[in-house]
Design a protein around this motif. Structure first.
Motif, PDB file in Angstrom:
ATOM      1  N   TRP A  79      16.533 -22.014 -17.411  1.00  0.00           N
ATOM      2  CA  TRP A  79      17.261 -22.855 -17.422  1.00  0.00           C
ATOM      3  C   TRP A  79      18.405 -22.744 -16.239  1.00  0.00           C
ATOM      4  O   TRP A  79      18.452 -23.522 -15.621  1.00  0.00           O
ATOM      5  CB  TRP A  79      17.518 -23.477 -18.413  1.00  0.00           C
ATOM      6  CG  TRP A  79      18.677 -22.712 -19.220  1.00  0.00           C
ATOM      7  CD1 TRP A  79      19.641 -22.390 -19.189  1.00  0.00           C
ATOM      8  CD2 TRP A  79      18.032 -21.234 -20.472  1.00  0.00           C
ATOM      9  NE1 TRP A  79      20.262 -21.249 -20.168  1.00  0.00           N
ATOM     10  CE2 TRP A  79      18.279 -21.130 -20.656  1.00  0.00           C
ATOM     11  CE3 TRP A  79      16.675 -22.102 -21.157  1.00  0.00           C
ATOM     12  CZ2 TRP A  79      18.523 -20.174 -22.380  1.00  0.00           C
ATOM     13  CZ3 TRP A  79      16.458 -21.302 -22.280  1.00  0.00           C
ATOM     14  CH2 TRP A  79      17.408 -20.350 -23.058  1.00  0.00           C
ATOM     15  N   GLN A 138      10.839 -31.375 -25.015  1.00  0.00           N
ATOM     16  CA  GLN A 138       9.516 -31.431 -24.001  1.00  0.00           C
ATOM     17  C   GLN A 138       9.024 -30.372 -24.294  1.00  0.00           C
ATOM     18  O   GLN A 138       7.867 -30.531 -24.746  1.00  0.00           O
ATOM     19  CB  GLN A 138      10.605 -30.916 -22.864  1.00  0.00           C
ATOM     20  CG  GLN A 138      10.749 -32.037 -21.864  1.00  0.00           C
ATOM     21  CD  GLN A 138      11.654 -32.077 -20.430  1.00  0.00           C
ATOM     22  OE1 GLN A 138      11.551 -32.827 -19.192  1.00  0.00           O
ATOM     23  NE2 GLN A 138      12.283 -30.670 -20.390  1.00  0.00           N
ATOM     24  N   SER A 142      14.482 -40.237 -16.886  1.00  0.00           N
ATOM     25  CA  SER A 142      15.010 -39.403 -16.632  1.00  0.00           C
ATOM     26  C   SER A 142      15.901 -39.532 -17.547  1.00  0.00           C
ATOM     27  O   SER A 142      16.117 -40.335 -17.901  1.00  0.00           O
ATOM     28  CB  SER A 142      16.267 -39.749 -15.327  1.00  0.00           C
ATOM     29  OG  SER A 142      16.349 -41.567 -15.329  1.00  0.00           O
ATOM     30  N   ASN A 175      28.130 -37.518 -18.814  1.00  0.00           N
ATOM     31  CA  ASN A 175      26.792 -38.127 -19.527  1.00  0.00           C
ATOM     32  C   ASN A 175      26.769 -39.319 -19.940  1.00  0.00           C
ATOM     33  O   ASN A 175      26.205 -39.815 -19.725  1.00  0.00           O
ATOM     34  CB  ASN A 175      26.420 -36.752 -20.242  1.00  0.00           C
ATOM     35  CG  ASN A 175      25.027 -36.954 -20.438  1.00  0.00           C
ATOM     36  OD1 ASN A 175      24.365 -37.671 -20.132  1.00  0.00           O
ATOM     37  ND2 ASN A 175      24.979 -36.070 -21.824  1.00  0.00           N
ATOM     38  N   THR A 196      21.826 -34.924 -19.112  1.00  0.00           N
ATOM     39  CA  THR A 196      22.544 -33.655 -19.592  1.00  0.00           C
ATOM     40  C   THR A 196      24.476 -33.488 -19.856  1.00  0.00           C
ATOM     41  O   THR A 196      24.779 -33.811 -18.466  1.00  0.00           O
ATOM     42  CB  THR A 196      21.818 -32.150 -20.124  1.00  0.00           C
ATOM     43  OG1 THR A 196      22.153 -31.795 -19.187  1.00  0.00           O
ATOM     44  CG2 THR A 196      20.546 -32.515 -20.628  1.00  0.00           C
ATOM     45  N   THR A 202      21.109 -36.723 -22.994  1.00  0.00           N
ATOM     46  CA  THR A 202      20.934 -36.149 -24.532  1.00  0.00           C
ATOM     47  C   THR A 202      22.474 -36.213 -24.577  1.00  0.00           C
ATOM     48  O   THR A 202      23.009 -35.576 -24.483  1.00  0.00           O
ATOM     49  CB  THR A 202      20.516 -34.869 -24.870  1.00  0.00           C
ATOM     50  OG1 THR A 202      18.816 -35.145 -24.440  1.00  0.00           O
ATOM     51  CG2 THR A 202      19.967 -34.440 -26.175  1.00  0.00           C
ATOM     52  N   HIS A 235      15.018 -34.351 -15.649  1.00  0.00           N
ATOM     53  CA  HIS A 235      16.405 -34.045 -16.196  1.00  0.00           C
ATOM     54  C   HIS A 235      17.891 -34.389 -15.051  1.00  0.00           C
ATOM     55  O   HIS A 235      17.121 -33.786 -13.804  1.00  0.00           O
ATOM     56  CB  HIS A 235      16.795 -32.152 -16.119  1.00  0.00           C
ATOM     57  CG  HIS A 235      18.264 -31.731 -16.515  1.00  0.00           C
ATOM     58  ND1 HIS A 235      17.997 -30.804 -16.196  1.00  0.00           N
ATOM     59  CD2 HIS A 235      18.874 -32.738 -17.623  1.00  0.00           C
ATOM     60  CE1 HIS A 235      19.671 -30.291 -17.006  1.00  0.00           C
ATOM     61  NE2 HIS A 235      19.990 -31.547 -17.768  1.00  0.00           N
ATOM     62  N   LEU A 294      17.176 -30.885 -24.792  1.00  0.00           N
ATOM     63  CA  LEU A 294      16.726 -31.410 -24.239  1.00  0.00           C
ATOM     64  C   LEU A 294      14.676 -30.435 -24.003  1.00  0.00           C
ATOM     65  O   LEU A 294      14.013 -31.030 -23.646  1.00  0.00           O
ATOM     66  CB  LEU A 294      17.143 -32.049 -22.634  1.00  0.00           C
ATOM     67  CG  LEU A 294      15.991 -32.349 -21.802  1.00  0.00           C
ATOM     68  CD1 LEU A 294      15.850 -34.133 -22.494  1.00  0.00           C
ATOM     69  CD2 LEU A 294      17.045 -33.144 -20.525  1.00  0.00           C
ATOM     70  N   PRO A 300      21.640 -33.675 -14.692  1.00  0.00           N
ATOM     71  CA  PRO A 300      22.993 -32.677 -15.296  1.00  0.00           C
ATOM     72  C   PRO A 300      24.007 -33.618 -14.807  1.00  0.00           C
ATOM     73  O   PRO A 300      24.018 -34.489 -13.614  1.00  0.00           O
ATOM     74  CB  PRO A 300      22.497 -31.305 -15.093  1.00  0.00           C
ATOM     75  CG  PRO A 300      21.714 -31.340 -13.891  1.00  0.00           C
ATOM     76  CD  PRO A 300      21.050 -33.074 -13.948  1.00  0.00           C
ATOM     77  N   HIS A 345      21.115 -29.646 -22.933  1.00  0.00           N
ATOM     78  CA  HIS A 345      20.087 -29.159 -21.956  1.00  0.00           C
ATOM     79  C   HIS A 345      19.491 -28.528 -23.002  1.00  0.00           C
ATOM     80  O   HIS A 345      18.042 -28.187 -22.433  1.00  0.00           O
ATOM     81  CB  HIS A 345      20.969 -28.776 -20.549  1.00  0.00           C
ATOM     82  CG  HIS A 345      19.959 -28.086 -19.875  1.00  0.00           C
ATOM     83  ND1 HIS A 345      19.832 -26.898 -18.996  1.00  0.00           N
ATOM     84  CD2 HIS A 345      18.666 -29.163 -19.603  1.00  0.00           C
ATOM     85  CE1 HIS A 345      18.842 -26.795 -18.046  1.00  0.00           C
ATOM     86  NE2 HIS A 345      18.109 -27.867 -18.689  1.00  0.00           N
TER      87      HIS A 345
END
Length: 317
Positions: free
Chosen positions: A315, A168, A150, A186, A153, A199, A177, A164, A179, A161
């Motif tokens: 996204w 990947q 896990s 975060n 962000t 991140t 992810h 990230l 959020p 994000h």
């Protein structure tokens, strides 16, 4: 005689017009920041404005036009007359990601990048007691165990994000992810072991590391940051990834060449001030100045990467 007099008047008018254009600037310049008072962009704008003013011999008025993740400020900049009297801060990934996600209030083709000023590197951080000791450890485990790790962000579509998602894509791994509504939640999630990895901006991770609470596994810059010279880049792990949050100054497209050259020279001169550089570094936002062509090239490369990413895995749903 009448024709001669008319020619004299016409030539006089034309010469006056040329003199006015060549006399830039003849009035104060507005510098738009797309964030509110006290933000990083606002502080940098107010520190930089006096130097630009001295170089140009006129006032530079900083105007905050925050809201809609910067879109309001970007729109005002794009719609301003291309006469040099309105310039503005632009930041990534916002100005690049918005036109990919949806129809925006501004036309990106109407914004001309002048000078890049700062780059904030992203990082991958884990709790100090994490099983993952190195970036290689984390990526190897994630490669063998898709979606088992896990990663937090500061929100869907945020800069960290998107970083990230790029990680990947380039490393060919898949995380889960998680959020959160902002950078602070975060970080708290990481410290409470709610997520295995976060991140975050490198400066934030360094401050947490100084407190002994996190370990920084990797950073996304082209080279190691002076804030964390012991932390490897992704490229050192043979992963072709270089992404950062950039902040710079742009103008409405279509500036006269002489006006654009004067603005660029003034911004570069102001950004070269040792005191400004020292204060920016102390604030965790060291200057990394890019002239127009390299700045535009970095923005183009980042936009290309984001468009490819969007085509594969949007996204926003």
């Amino acid at each position: 005689m009448r024709i001669t007099a008319m020619l004299v008047l016409l030539l006089t008018a034309l010469s006056t017009g040329v003199a006015c254009a060549g006399g830039f600037p003849e009035r104060p310049i507005t510098l738009i920041t797309p964030q509110g008072p006290g933000s990083g962009a606002d502080r940098l704008a107010r520190s930089l404005a006096p130097g630009i003013a001295r170089a140009l011999g006129t006032d530079v008025d900083v105007v905050n036009r925050g809201g809609a993740a910067g879109e309001i400020g970007f729109a005002l900049l794009a719609e301003a007359p291309p006469d040099g009297y309105t310039i503005g801060f632009v930041n990534t990934p916002n100005i690049l990601a918005m036109p990919i996600e949806r129809q925006t209030r501004f036309d990106p083709g109407r914004i001309d990048p002048l000078v890049g000023l700062t780059e904030e590197t992203y990082s991958l951080a884990v709790p100090a007691g994490s099983r993952f000791r190195t970036l290689h450890d984390l990526l190897a485990y994630a490669g063998e165990n898709p979606a088992a790790v896990s990663v937090g962000t500061s929100g869907v579509g945020s800069g960290d994000h998107l970083a990230l998602l790029m990680m990947q894509r380039r490393a060919m791994v898949r995380f889960t992810h998680v959020p959160f509504p902002g950078a602070q939640p975060n970080q708290r999630a990481l410290l409470s072991n709610t997520v295995a990895v976060s991140t975050m901006m490198l400066g934030d991770a360094v401050r947490q590391r100084d407190c002994g609470t996190v370990r920084i596994l990797g950073q996304t810059g082209e080279e190691r940051s002076g804030m964390a010279v012991d932390v490897p880049t992704f490229r050192e792990e043979r992963i072709d990834l270089s992404v950062s949050a950039m902040l710079g100054i742009a103008a409405p497209a279509g500036l006269p060449r002489s006006v654009r050259e004067k603005l660029v020279a003034a911004i570069l001169e102001a950004a070269d001030d040792p005191d400004l550089n020292r204060r920016a570094a102390d604030a965790g936002l060291p200057l990394r100045v890019l002239p127009p062509d390299p700045f535009a090239a970095r923005l183009h490369a980042m936009s290309t990467e984001l468009r490819a990413l969007w085509a594969e895995a949007p996204w926003l749903r």
